[in-house]
Scaffold this motif. Structure first.
Motif, PDB file in Angstrom:
ATOM      1  N   GLU A  80       0.992  -1.132  -0.028  1.00  0.00           N
ATOM      2  CA  GLU A  80      -0.024  -0.014   0.010  1.00  0.00           C
ATOM      3  C   GLU A  80       0.947   1.166  -0.055  1.00  0.00           C
ATOM      4  N   GLY A  81       0.475   2.436  -0.625  1.00  0.00           N
ATOM      5  CA  GLY A  81       1.331   3.467  -0.572  1.00  0.00           C
ATOM      6  C   GLY A  81       0.829   4.430  -1.786  1.00  0.00           C
ATOM      7  N   SER A  82       1.771   5.409  -2.106  1.00  0.00           N
ATOM      8  CA  SER A  82       1.484   6.395  -3.008  1.00  0.00           C
ATOM      9  C   SER A  82       2.128   5.814  -4.385  1.00  0.00           C
ATOM     10  N   GLY A 142      -1.384   0.445  -5.185  1.00  0.00           N
ATOM     11  CA  GLY A 142      -0.844   1.941  -4.769  1.00  0.00           C
ATOM     12  C   GLY A 142      -2.128   2.795  -5.264  1.00  0.00           C
ATOM     13  N   LEU A 143      -1.849   4.049  -4.715  1.00  0.00           N
ATOM     14  CA  LEU A 143      -3.000   4.937  -4.944  1.00  0.00           C
ATOM     15  C   LEU A 143      -2.177   6.450  -4.997  1.00  0.00           C
ATOM     16  N   SER A 144      -2.452   7.192  -6.079  1.00  0.00           N
ATOM     17  CA  SER A 144      -1.646   8.431  -6.436  1.00  0.00           C
ATOM     18  C   SER A 144      -2.040   9.063  -5.211  1.00  0.00           C
ATOM     19  N   SER A 145      -0.846  10.126  -4.991  1.00  0.00           N
ATOM     20  CA  SER A 145      -1.062  10.913  -3.725  1.00  0.00           C
ATOM     21  C   SER A 145      -1.681  10.362  -2.440  1.00  0.00           C
ATOM     22  N   SER A 146      -1.361   9.326  -2.251  1.00  0.00           N
ATOM     23  CA  SER A 146      -1.897   8.379  -1.185  1.00  0.00           C
ATOM     24  C   SER A 146      -1.678   9.045   0.287  1.00  0.00           C
ATOM     25  N   TYR A 147      -2.662   9.108   1.242  1.00  0.00           N
ATOM     26  CA  TYR A 147      -2.432   9.620   2.532  1.00  0.00           C
ATOM     27  C   TYR A 147      -2.720   8.559   3.640  1.00  0.00           C
ATOM     28  N   LEU A 148      -2.693   8.875   4.833  1.00  0.00           N
ATOM     29  CA  LEU A 148      -2.942   8.044   5.883  1.00  0.00           C
ATOM     30  C   LEU A 148      -4.449   7.311   5.779  1.00  0.00           C
ATOM     31  N   GLY A 149      -5.441   8.315   5.469  1.00  0.00           N
ATOM     32  CA  GLY A 149      -6.621   7.579   5.068  1.00  0.00           C
ATOM     33  C   GLY A 149      -6.744   6.495   4.183  1.00  0.00           C
ATOM     34  N   ASP A 150      -5.885   6.537   3.097  1.00  0.00           N
ATOM     35  CA  ASP A 150      -6.018   5.515   2.174  1.00  0.00           C
ATOM     36  C   ASP A 150      -5.368   4.119   2.821  1.00  0.00           C
ATOM     37  N   PHE A 151      -4.409   4.313   3.667  1.00  0.00           N
ATOM     38  CA  PHE A 151      -3.786   3.036   4.274  1.00  0.00           C
ATOM     39  C   PHE A 151      -5.187   2.381   5.119  1.00  0.00           C
ATOM     40  N   TYR A 152      -5.769   3.215   5.633  1.00  0.00           N
ATOM     41  CA  TYR A 152      -7.216   2.606   6.484  1.00  0.00           C
ATOM     42  C   TYR A 152      -8.169   1.957   5.269  1.00  0.00           C
ATOM     43  N   VAL A 176       2.944  -4.428   3.109  1.00  0.00           N
ATOM     44  CA  VAL A 176       4.033  -3.425   3.046  1.00  0.00           C
ATOM     45  C   VAL A 176       3.642  -1.842   2.906  1.00  0.00           C
ATOM     46  N   PHE A 177       3.923  -1.311   3.922  1.00  0.00           N
ATOM     47  CA  PHE A 177       3.377   0.202   3.614  1.00  0.00           C
ATOM     48  C   PHE A 177       4.473   1.066   3.206  1.00  0.00           C
ATOM     49  N   GLY A 178       4.161   1.605   2.044  1.00  0.00           N
ATOM     50  CA  GLY A 178       5.347   2.654   1.471  1.00  0.00           C
ATOM     51  C   GLY A 178       4.929   3.970   2.140  1.00  0.00           C
ATOM     52  N   ILE A 179       5.940   4.415   2.783  1.00  0.00           N
ATOM     53  CA  ILE A 179       5.350   5.691   3.581  1.00  0.00           C
ATOM     54  C   ILE A 179       6.296   6.875   3.233  1.00  0.00           C
ATOM     55  N   ASP A 180       5.505   7.885   2.814  1.00  0.00           N
ATOM     56  CA  ASP A 180       6.089   9.187   2.337  1.00  0.00           C
ATOM     57  C   ASP A 180       5.960  10.247   3.798  1.00  0.00           C
ATOM     58  N   PRO A 181       6.676  11.358   3.789  1.00  0.00           N
ATOM     59  CA  PRO A 181       6.499  12.168   4.768  1.00  0.00           C
ATOM     60  C   PRO A 181       5.473  13.016   5.163  1.00  0.00           C
ATOM     61  N   TRP A 182       4.762  13.414   3.961  1.00  0.00           N
ATOM     62  CA  TRP A 182       3.428  14.078   3.959  1.00  0.00           C
ATOM     63  C   TRP A 182       2.265  13.265   4.288  1.00  0.00           C
ATOM     64  N   MET A 183       2.420  11.943   4.402  1.00  0.00           N
ATOM     65  CA  MET A 183       1.132  11.199   4.577  1.00  0.00           C
ATOM     66  C   MET A 183       0.418  11.309   5.689  1.00  0.00           C
ATOM     67  N   PHE A 184       1.060  11.956   6.619  1.00  0.00           N
ATOM     68  CA  PHE A 184       0.210  11.962   8.226  1.00  0.00           C
ATOM     69  C   PHE A 184      -0.459  13.404   8.211  1.00  0.00           C
ATOM     70  N   GLU A 185      -0.358  14.325   7.212  1.00  0.00           N
ATOM     71  CA  GLU A 185      -0.674  15.557   7.328  1.00  0.00           C
ATOM     72  C   GLU A 185      -2.100  15.600   7.409  1.00  0.00           C
ATOM     73  N   SER A 186      -2.935  14.780   6.757  1.00  0.00           N
ATOM     74  CA  SER A 186      -4.266  14.885   6.985  1.00  0.00           C
ATOM     75  C   SER A 186      -4.910  13.648   7.817  1.00  0.00           C
ATOM     76  N   TYR A 197       8.424   0.681   3.700  1.00  0.00           N
ATOM     77  CA  TYR A 197       9.253   1.187   2.897  1.00  0.00           C
ATOM     78  C   TYR A 197       9.527   2.734   2.803  1.00  0.00           C
ATOM     79  N   LEU A 198      10.627   3.131   2.667  1.00  0.00           N
ATOM     80  CA  LEU A 198      10.735   4.426   2.699  1.00  0.00           C
ATOM     81  C   LEU A 198      11.398   5.027   1.332  1.00  0.00           C
ATOM     82  N   PRO A 199      10.723   5.549   0.497  1.00  0.00           N
ATOM     83  CA  PRO A 199      11.259   5.795  -0.812  1.00  0.00           C
ATOM     84  C   PRO A 199      12.260   7.262  -0.788  1.00  0.00           C
ATOM     85  N   SER A 200      13.222   6.819  -1.705  1.00  0.00           N
ATOM     86  CA  SER A 200      14.269   7.789  -1.745  1.00  0.00           C
ATOM     87  C   SER A 200      13.941   9.125  -2.508  1.00  0.00           C
ATOM     88  N   PHE A 201      14.403  10.189  -2.068  1.00  0.00           N
ATOM     89  CA  PHE A 201      14.255  11.426  -2.686  1.00  0.00           C
ATOM     90  C   PHE A 201      15.328  11.809  -3.793  1.00  0.00           C
TER      91      PHE A 201
END
Lengths: 506, 363
Positions: B78-80, B97-107, B124-134, B289-293
């Motif tokens: 799961e992830g963006s 995967g869902l484009s621009s995924s957020y925490l709510g999408d994990f749920y 497997v959760f692909g975690i981007d830093p912005w995901m927990f902003e909503s 999984y933490l994707p690289s910048f």
């Protein structure tokens, strides 16, 4: 409920039908129910307790004043009611400013910080508290008669078009419309709807679209330096003007549809030639409140009367202005604080403008003589243009504080004005960074059209002409094409569902 | 008043007819022409890779795909878009995967799999830093949002199952809202501008089309296991990718981090922890999984305090993972993960091969 959403329009539409369908004695009940619904939909319903406490305290106090004017018990009740209402506003709005300031010092000296507190925010508390205080004082001074029905005072306090961003009304301004025997007036309603439509155009096309550019430029002060900094601030001023006046057009327009006329809050402020005059044309109802309920009572207080006499005695005729400047300082500090619980507002919205006004007044005799020597006429076009540009510049600098993240960021941004600037890279960054989000060339054209039209309307207002009357003279089919064109211009190029009004929630 | 009402109603009818008509006919996100979603789900369920049908309701597509599954996958990712393109080494893996995924999408995605009783052995959760902003119910995919809310309520004992939750059938409130939506109208007009008037005859609408060469073809594709592939036609060169990154760095505004990132929203991070612990309590293995910048972008985070939260957030994630015995792969730091500029498809996404390496071998 977003004010610019379809659900808000449906809410207003249904309310209008019910309002005009019911007999007169039920009309104000419709407005009260609407206001309660609007309040509950925009914040936690539990926070209705704040305006309820304000209304009950003020309603009780004003009834107590009847027949007891200028008595000691009335004075005590007045002070207690003022303390309660101002205290509630301060507690809800300024506790964190106080805590963060104390925390700044405790961290410096002991390394410990104080956490902020979370309150349930109250909708429009800054607006309704001032309104209800004006009603309280008017009743105390005998200017206003106390209202017996507390629900009518509640409607005056939370009347829903006002809870967007004002204007701040006195009781007698509102009660005439709220409780009068309103009958449906086709001209008034259509006129009000047109004004509302124009407000939406200003808000959705200009203010919200520009907010993308402004946000982008303010986020990168180290890149957008030199004239770019001034441009960013100037664009924010345009955004704020279109946002706030757009909001007023919507509020006054919607209220007008219910037959309730509200006072104007703007009078072509960018034609002002001095900062003082500017603030007599910008957010006029706040200025009037501060003048009538803060400045005059302060100047008439025994302390200031004595101070005036003492200053005149020690410093001569000019010395008697010192207490006035002091009273103005109080007013401007409150003006800054009213805008938000941050020192950036106190400095940028308060002290900055006080300083400009006082520095302009102290050497006024010198300026008069200099102008006479240089044969400058007050009404000369170039002199007026110079005054307008100078005033707009001072206002723009103040607005850097308004939109910057905090005081430090505002000073940093001002320092960036004096740095070298990237010309080509700046344009490239804007083009690549936000052009698609802004909306592209058609949106840019729409922004320009509305901006130019508003400028023309402002010119007409300044000359005492009414743009709506001018439009009404256009032959009907053409006029309707123009109305439809405006509606579709909003739908095609407006920015929907993105932001509230800047003053919403103050 | 009668004259006013007639004029007002006439005006509203004219405006709404145009808006609703254009929204329904053009329908750029296939909300009212969702046959493409079911056709795509059918073809994928039959093992056929397809060309990505442009804009479509990704949340609903996930549910349509899950509804066709005959058994639970071993691994669910799961992830963006950062996790969509990775050829995972797991044998039986489904990429949701869902484009621009957020925490709510994990749920929401977890909720969909749970509702269909298809929970895997590993998530497997692909975690981007912005995901927990909503918020937990603020996922970016509205059609399956109800699953997020239901999942949260089930975890907190406020409901017992997912009955009544579905994105697949019926006229939803979201659909009614969308057909009258002015922003959707603007998207429709943009679609006409891009693709002409073919929409009015039905020719302009994208269809589910089998992909002849999903790994190296010109268009982006979807594989039967949910993985996406990049289209070579829109791939950047290393130079153009670097120039794109530099433009964004110079502007100081890294858009996908919302212009700044000084730290995560702790409340929302707690919601995420609760989800992980709920899965672990059911015996499901959780992997992060933490994707690289892009290297230059990550270096810029070190220079600009507005983005100081990225590295500290990674530390926070790793600390939490260690405390819960969760494996962490990848790193936001490309230097740590061994990713270079040439490994990127564009300035935001690693290309598939590099992302695979980044996921598989960096621990």
């Amino acid at each position: 409920m977003e004010i610019t959403s379809l659900s808000y329009l449906i809410f207003v539409g249904v309310s209008l039908v019910v309002y005009w369908a019911l007999p007169h004695k039920f009309k104000w009940w419709v407005l009260l129910v609407d206001s309660l619904i609007f309040y509950a939909l925009n914040t936690k319903p539990i926070t209705l307790i704040y305006p309820a406490v304000s209304v009950l305290s003020v309603w009780g106090a004003t009834l107590f004043f009847e027949g007891r004017r200028n008595t000691k018990p009335a004075r005590i009740v007045l002070i207690l009611t003022l303390v309660l209402n101002v205290g509630m506003l301060s507690l809800l709005k300024y506790t964190n400013l106080f805590l963060s300031t104390v925390s700044y010092f405790t961290e410096k000296f002991s390394g410990r910080t104080i956490p902020s507190v979370k309150w349930y925010a109250s909708l429009a508390i800054s607006f309704y508290t001032l309104q209800i205080i004006s009603y309280l004082l008017d009743c105390y001074w005998g200017v206003e008669k106390a209202e017996k029905n507390p629900l009518k005072v509640l409607l005056f306090t939370i009347y829903f078009p006002l809870t967007i961003s004002g204007p701040i009304c006195r009781y007698n301004m509102l009660s005439a419309g709220l409780f009068a025997n309103n009958s449906f007036d086709y001209d008034r309603v259509t006129r009000s709807l047109k004004r509302t439509g124009w407000g939406f155009a200003k808000k959705l096309i200009v203010a919200d679209r520009l907010s993308v550019v402004v946000g982008y430029m303010f986020a990168s002060p180290d890149f957008f330096t030199g004239p770019w900094t001034i441009l960013a601030a100037a664009l924010f001023v345009i955004q704020l003007y279109f946002d706030f006046t757009g909001c007023m057009d919507i509020a006054l327009g919607i209220s007008g549809c219910f037959g309730v006329e509200l006072p104007e809050n703007f009078r072509t402020p960018f034609f002002a030639k001095t900062v003082q005059e500017f603030w007599q044309r910008w957010h006029m109802t706040l200025g009037t409140f501060l003048k009538e309920y803060i400045m005059y009572p302060v100047l008439k207080s025994p302390l200031f009367v004595k101070m005036t006499a003492d200053c005149k005695k020690h410093f001569g005729k000019k010395g008697k202005k010192i207490p006035t400047y002091l009273a103005m300082l109080i007013v401007w500090l409150l003006m800054g604080l009213w805008h938000g619980s941050s020192w950036k507002y106190v400095l940028g919205e308060g002290l900055w403008f006080w300083l400009i006004i006082v520095l302009g007044q102290i050497p006024s005799d010198f300026f008069k003589k200099a102008k006479a020597r240089l044969h400058i006429k007050e009404d000369a076009f170039l002199w007026k243009a110079y005054g307008i540009v100078r005033t707009s510049f001072f206002f723009t600098i103040g607005m850097i504080f308004f939109n910057a993240a905090d005081l430090k960021a505002a000073f940093h941004m001002i320092s960036c004005i004096f740095r070298p600037f990237p010309v080509k890279e700046g344009f490239l960054s804007l083009y690549r960074g936000i052009w698609p989000e802004f909306g592209g060339k058609y949106v840019a054209l729409a922004v320009l059209i509305i901006f130019i039209l508003q400028t023309v309307f402002d010119f007409m207002h300044e000359k005492g002409k009414d743009p709506q009357e001018a439009v009404a003279k256009i032959v009907a089919p053409v006029r309707w094409v123009l109305y439809l064109a405006l509606i579709f211009l909003i739908i095609f190029t407006g920015s929907f569902g993105k932001s509230s009004f800047i003053y919403f929630g103050f | 008043m009668k004259k006013f009402l007639i004029k007002a109603v006439a005006l509203i009818v004219v405006v709404l007819t145009v808006v609703c008509g254009v929204n329904y006919i053009i329908d750029p996100a296939n909300m009212f022409h969702d046959g493409v979603i079911y056709d795509a789900a059918d073809m994928l369920a039959n093992g056929q890779a397809i060309e990505s049908p442009g804009d479509f309701d990704e949340g609903k597509f996930i549910e349509a795909r899950v509804a066709k599954m005959t058994g639970a996958p071993t691994t669910l990712v799961e992830g963006s878009s950062h996790i969509m393109f990775i050829p995972y080494e797991y044998d039986d893996c489904f990429v949701a995967g869902l484009s621009s995924s957020y925490l709510g999408d994990f749920y929401a995605v977890t909720g969909v799999f749970e509702a269909y009783d298809l929970m895997p052995e590993r998530v497997v959760f692909g975690i981007d830093p912005w995901m927990f902003e909503s918020g937990y119910d603020g996922g970016s995919h509205g059609s399956i949002k109800d699953y997020a809310v239901a999942k949260y309520e089930i975890m907190n004992g406020k409901r017992s199952d997912y009955s009544g939750v579905s994105s697949l059938d019926g006229i939803t409130f979201d659909k009614v809202k969308e057909i009258t939506s002015f922003s959707y109208f603007q998207l429709s007009i943009d679609a006409i501008k891009m693709k002409g008037l073919g929409y009015f005859t039905g020719d302009g609408r994208r269809k589910a089309v089998p992909a002849s060469d999903p790994e190296a073809g010109g268009f982006a594709c979807i594989l039967p296991n949910g993985r996406r592939t990049f289209g070579s036609l829109s791939a950047g060169t290393p130079e153009s990718v670097k120039a794109e990154a530099e433009t964004n760095i110079n502007s100081g505004y890294i858009a996908h981090l919302g212009g700044s990132f000084t730290g995560t929203n702790e409340d929302n991070f707690t919601y995420f922890k609760e989800l992980c612990e709920d899965l672990q309590s059911k015996g499901i293995e959780v992997v992060f999984y933490l994707p690289s910048f892009y290297p230059d972008v990550y270096d810029y985070f070190g220079e600009n305090p507005a983005y100081a939260g990225v590295s500290s957030f990674e530390e926070e994630i790793r600390e939490y993972a260690a405390s819960q015995n969760i494996e962490v792969r990848g790193s936001y730091n490309p230097h740590e993960a061994g990713a270079e500029g040439a490994d990127f498809y564009d300035w935001i996404h690693l290309n598939s091969a590099s992302a695979s390496e980044n996921f598989a071998y960096i621990r």
